[in-house]
Design a protein around this motif. Structure first.
Motif, short mmCIF file in Angstrom:
data_model
loop_
_atom_site.label_atom_id
_atom_site.label_comp_id
_atom_site.label_asym_id
_atom_site.label_seq_id
_atom_site.Cartn_x
_atom_site.Cartn_y
_atom_site.Cartn_z
N PRO A 204 1.59 -14.92 -28.01
CA PRO A 204 2.72 -14.86 -27.52
C PRO A 204 3.73 -15.14 -29.33
CG PRO A 204 1.10 -16.84 -27.69
CD PRO A 204 0.56 -15.52 -28.57
N ALA A 205 4.79 -14.98 -28.65
CA ALA A 205 6.34 -15.23 -29.17
C ALA A 205 5.89 -16.59 -30.29
CB ALA A 205 7.42 -14.74 -28.52
N GLY A 206 6.82 -16.15 -31.33
CA GLY A 206 6.12 -17.11 -32.21
C GLY A 206 5.14 -17.33 -33.45
N VAL A 207 4.00 -16.68 -32.69
CA VAL A 207 2.43 -16.88 -33.16
C VAL A 207 2.10 -15.58 -34.38
CG1 VAL A 207 0.11 -16.43 -33.11
CG2 VAL A 207 1.33 -18.08 -31.64
N GLU A 208 1.99 -15.91 -35.18
CA GLU A 208 1.44 -14.47 -36.67
C GLU A 208 0.28 -14.69 -36.72
OE1 GLU A 208 3.19 -14.88 -39.92
OE2 GLU A 208 5.76 -15.80 -38.58
N VAL A 209 -0.50 -13.63 -36.76
CA VAL A 209 -1.77 -13.71 -37.06
C VAL A 209 -2.27 -12.58 -38.20
CG1 VAL A 209 -4.14 -12.54 -35.78
CG2 VAL A 209 -2.72 -13.66 -34.25
N ALA A 210 -2.75 -12.41 -39.22
CA ALA A 210 -2.89 -12.16 -40.09
C ALA A 210 -5.14 -11.97 -40.42
CB ALA A 210 -2.53 -12.57 -40.77
N VAL A 211 -5.33 -10.22 -40.30
CA VAL A 211 -6.42 -10.24 -40.64
C VAL A 211 -6.58 -8.91 -41.60
CG1 VAL A 211 -8.28 -8.83 -38.84
CG2 VAL A 211 -6.42 -9.73 -37.52
N GLY B 33 1.09 -25.03 -35.97
CA GLY B 33 -0.01 -25.57 -37.26
C GLY B 33 -0.71 -23.79 -37.49
N ALA B 34 -1.56 -24.28 -37.88
CA ALA B 34 -2.23 -22.77 -38.95
C ALA B 34 -3.54 -22.98 -39.24
CB ALA B 34 -1.94 -22.39 -40.65
N LEU B 35 -4.16 -22.02 -38.52
CA LEU B 35 -5.64 -21.85 -38.68
C LEU B 35 -6.75 -21.17 -39.20
CD1 LEU B 35 -6.12 -23.68 -34.64
CD2 LEU B 35 -6.14 -24.75 -36.87
N SER B 36 -7.69 -21.00 -39.46
CA SER B 36 -8.19 -19.77 -40.27
C SER B 36 -9.75 -19.76 -39.72
CB SER B 36 -8.34 -19.47 -41.46
OG SER B 36 -8.81 -20.63 -41.99
N GLN B 37 -10.56 -18.69 -39.21
CA GLN B 37 -11.40 -18.47 -38.92
C GLN B 37 -12.63 -17.26 -39.85
OE1 GLN B 37 -13.56 -19.65 -36.47
NE2 GLN B 37 -14.87 -18.19 -36.39
N THR C 179 -4.57 -19.60 -28.63
CA THR C 179 -3.61 -20.96 -27.76
C THR C 179 -3.71 -22.50 -29.12
OG1 THR C 179 -4.90 -20.17 -25.95
CG2 THR C 179 -4.36 -22.13 -25.76
N GLY C 180 -4.18 -22.84 -29.75
CA GLY C 180 -3.95 -23.90 -30.12
C GLY C 180 -2.94 -24.17 -31.04
N VAL C 181 -2.69 -23.39 -31.73
CA VAL C 181 -1.24 -22.96 -32.00
C VAL C 181 -0.14 -22.87 -31.56
CG1 VAL C 181 -2.46 -22.34 -34.38
CG2 VAL C 181 -1.46 -20.39 -33.10
N SER C 182 -0.16 -22.49 -30.14
CA SER C 182 1.74 -22.44 -29.31
C SER C 182 0.94 -23.56 -28.85
CB SER C 182 0.92 -21.01 -28.47
OG SER C 182 -0.32 -21.44 -28.12
N LYS C 183 0.48 -24.24 -27.83
CA LYS C 183 0.15 -25.01 -27.21
C LYS C 183 -0.18 -26.74 -27.69
CE LYS C 183 0.36 -21.88 -22.26
NZ LYS C 183 -0.91 -20.91 -22.07
N GLY C 184 -1.66 -26.12 -27.84
CA GLY C 184 -2.07 -27.27 -28.43
C GLY C 184 -3.42 -27.65 -27.16
N PHE C 185 -4.08 -28.32 -28.00
CA PHE C 185 -5.66 -29.29 -26.92
C PHE C 185 -5.14 -31.09 -26.62
CE2 PHE C 185 -7.16 -25.18 -28.69
CZ PHE C 185 -6.97 -24.40 -27.11
N GLU C 186 -5.25 -30.92 -26.29
CA GLU C 186 -5.46 -33.02 -26.12
C GLU C 186 -6.26 -33.06 -24.51
OE1 GLU C 186 -2.99 -33.65 -21.92
OE2 GLU C 186 -2.26 -34.23 -24.03
N LYS C 187 -7.20 -34.08 -25.18
CA LYS C 187 -8.97 -35.12 -24.10
C LYS C 187 -7.81 -35.77 -23.56
CE LYS C 187 -12.12 -32.59 -25.20
NZ LYS C 187 -13.26 -31.85 -23.97
N LYS C 188 -8.79 -36.09 -22.81
CA LYS C 188 -7.68 -37.76 -22.38
C LYS C 188 -9.48 -38.46 -22.51
CE LYS C 188 -3.58 -36.36 -20.56
NZ LYS C 188 -3.19 -36.25 -19.45
#
Length: 177
Positions: free
Chosen positions: A12-19, A31-35, A77-86
């Motif tokens: 999506p727009a606003g998300v940068e991916v570097a491979v 935020g920023a995540l890496s795998q 999905t996490g860096v654009s929308k985020g996750f939540e647990k209730k």
């Protein structure tokens, strides 16, 4: 080929991916995540979508293509929308209170239980019997929610304890004479 692995990941727009050869990095508003990159899977960035193909026809490469695709999809999905647990607290006098990066739980013990949230994880208590855990990393959000639930898991006779908001607890019938 894996059915999940065949699906491309749209960026999506606003998300940068570097491979890179050894790392897949995703940056976004939350935020920023890496795998770590797997040698059995080839990752290609094609104009706003990521394609995952196995290097050879082996069963392991096929399985890893679907696994890596889903991990990267969760990162995007996490860096654009985020996750939540209730979580919901069920029981007389059970309450939770969020203070900054700490969660204080009064769940029937002689002492309050204090849980420190790691960096990148936010905790909120909209009501004293509800806890909402939010973050960009799906695995860490689920792990922290599991640790909070483990403080007082729901018991099978009255259902008292900490449970997920969508969890159904099967109540056992009490012993008859």
């Amino acid at each position: 080929m894996s059915r999940i692995g065949k699906l491309p990941v749209t960026i999506p727009a606003g998300v940068e991916v570097a491979v890179n050869d050894s790392l897949i990095s995703v940056k976004g508003a939350l935020g920023a995540l890496s795998q770590a990159q797997n040698a059995l899977v080839k990752v290609e960035n094609k104009s706003g979508t990521l394609a995952f193909t196995p290097v050879d026809e082996s069963r392991e490469a096929n399985a890893m293509s679907g696994t890596l695709r889903q991990l990267v999809n969760n990162m995007v999905t996490g860096v654009s929308k985020g996750f939540e647990k209730k979580l919901t607290l069920i029981g007389v006098g059970y309450k939770a209170q969020a203070q900054g990066s700490k969660l204080n739980l009064n769940v029937g013990y002689s002492h309050p239980v204090e849980i420190e949230m790691p960096a990148g994880i936010k905790v909120e208590t909209p009501t004293p019997t509800e806890v909402v855990i939010k973050g960009a990393d799906r695995q860490r959000v689920g792990q922290i929610a599991s640790e909070v639930r483990a403080v007082r898991p729901p018991e099978p006779y009255k259902g008292k304890g900490i449970r997920y908001a969508d969890e159904k607890v099967v109540i056992k019938e009490t012993k008859k004479k």
